[in-house]
Design an enzyme around this catalytic site. Structure first.
Site, short mmCIF file in Angstrom:
data_model
loop_
_atom_site.label_atom_id
_atom_site.label_comp_id
_atom_site.label_asym_id
_atom_site.label_seq_id
_atom_site.Cartn_x
_atom_site.Cartn_y
_atom_site.Cartn_z
N CYS A 1 -5.06 -1.00 -3.68
CA CYS A 1 -5.19 -2.18 -3.29
C CYS A 1 -5.65 -1.99 -1.71
O CYS A 1 -6.69 -3.22 -1.49
CB CYS A 1 -3.66 -2.60 -2.52
SG CYS A 1 -2.30 -2.97 -3.49
N ASP A 2 -5.86 -0.51 -0.83
CA ASP A 2 -6.50 -0.66 0.11
C ASP A 2 -7.29 0.12 0.39
O ASP A 2 -8.18 0.06 1.08
CB ASP A 2 -5.13 0.77 0.90
CG ASP A 2 -4.08 -1.10 0.96
OD1 ASP A 2 -4.81 -2.78 1.12
OD2 ASP A 2 -2.90 -0.49 0.83
N CYS B 1 -0.35 2.07 -1.78
CA CYS B 1 -1.75 1.50 -3.11
C CYS B 1 -2.93 1.68 -2.57
O CYS B 1 -3.32 1.52 -2.10
CB CYS B 1 -1.22 0.14 -2.83
SG CYS B 1 -1.85 -0.58 -5.09
#
Ligand code: NDP
Length: 334
Positions: A161-162, A158
């Site tokens: 997200c990261d 992701c």
């Protein structure tokens, strides 16, 4: 999220004889399947509407977020929060209003008539007046041992997200579809350089996306490269690739990177519903218009199992709210 061990849609005659009479089955007004942000949010809203929801957590309680480390983009957590803690918070909030949260996995369904019959852990049959499907999706991984070992140490599925953790670093994205290019573009806006590892000599992505990847000076596309190993002991330090695999010019190549992102697609966890519920060709459940309604009355879908586009915790939570409100309205109309 491996919610369903087995697709079990065919009833053998032996099994049929084991089936319970309706009077023996537990009767549930609102059954929520799945324990990610969508399922828990549906639980919060349905319990606050006095609908006495029962929520089955599935194989991976908490869903995909339990496998991420820091979540920094969910509104309400200014300092960020770990994925597992956020899921504990959502669970506690759903429980506070009376959602009956249970261990167990829904292993088969019969949506051919009302009330709907669902089997828990291949054993117990229950009856549900309404069902909210929030079973999520599972990011695909390559299946390498090194990739699994370094999850949380620089391997991620992701970028949204990261990606933030790789500011001004070098990363690689594997995959040649629209998702991979979207991830690569997003990462290019944060990082110093992005390698795209594409196994074929061409992209699968749409033309417009291909052009964007090829014209981005921060993205270097490595066509005809396959991933052999992700390198690093505790954190990703590089990727060992094979170039021109299966040809006379096959050779191993190492690239130095700090992060390794999977962009090879997601599998929606919709397998056991497919005989009854309309899905697209990838398996994402189709919902009607701007609602969470499926093609079957009283059955609603929310979160990643019906979202091939946004795939965020916050959008999943929002759609869980919608599913609970749609359920409430449906029950009131009966
Ligand atoms: P796709 O199935 O379209 O693409 C997957 C990519 O990953 C392909 O390039 C495939 O390679 C590669 N891949 C799969 N398995 C492996 C493997 N084991 N090793 C190396 N590479 C692998 O998935 P997407 O998630 O990209 O897209 C799904 C759908 O969602 C598509 O219809 C897409 O158009 C849509 N989408 C649209 C977006 C947009 O319009 N902005 C954004 C994101 C998705 P190969 O080609 O060799 O099979």
């Amino acid at each position: 999220m491996a919610f369903f061990k087995k697709m079990n849609l065919d009833d053998s005659s032996d099994k049929k004889s084991e089936k319970k009479e309706s009077k023996d089955r537990e009767k549930i007004k609102v059954l929520i399947i799945g324990s990610g942000p969508a399922g828990y949010t549906a639980g919060i809203y349905a319990s606050r509407a006095n609908l006495s929801p029962v929520l089955y957590q599935g194989m991976e309680a908490g869903g995909q977020l339990t496998t991420t480390t820091e979540v920094e983009n969910f509104p309400g957590y200014p300092q960020g929060v770990t994925g597992p803690l956020m899921m504990e918070d959502l669970k506690a909030q759903a429980e506070r209003f009376g959602t009956d949260i249970r261990f167990g996995e829904i292993t088969s369904v019969d949506f051919s008539k009302k009330p709907y019959i669902l089997t828990v852990d291949e054993e117990d049959e229950i009856e549900a007046e309404t069902v909210i499907i929030a079973t999520g999706a599972t990011a695909k991984y390559l299946g390498l041992e090194s990739e699994q070992r370094l999850r949380g140490g620089g391997v991620s599925a992701c970028a949204t997200c990261d990606g933030f953790f790789f500011k001004n670093k070098v990363v690689a994205v594997v995959g040649g579809g629209d998702s991979a290019i979207e991830e690569a573009e997003y990462l290019a806006s944060l990082t110093k350089k992005v390698y795209m590892i594409v196994r074929k000599p061409f992209f699968r992505a749409s033309k417009v996306m291909q052009t964007r990847a090829l014209s981005n000076p921060k993205i270097e596309v490595l066509f005809k490269h396959t991933t052999k190993e992700v390198l690093g002991e505790h954190n990703v330090t590089g990727v060992l690739l094979t170039k021109n695999i299966g040809t006379e010019t096959e050779e191993d190549v190492t690239i130095k990177v700090d992060g390794f992102f999977l962009g090879i697609g997601h599998t929606p966890n919709s397998g056991i519903f497919k005989s009854y519920i309309d899905t697209d060709e990838t398996g994402f459940i189709k919902t009607i218009g701007k609602s969470s309604k499926t093609n079957i009355e009283g059955i609603f879908a929310c979160g990643d199992v019906q979202d091939s586009i946004y795939k965020q915790a916050i959008t999943a939570a929002g759609s869980g709210c919608m599913a609970a409100l749609d359920t409430e309205k449906y029950l009131a109309s009966l």
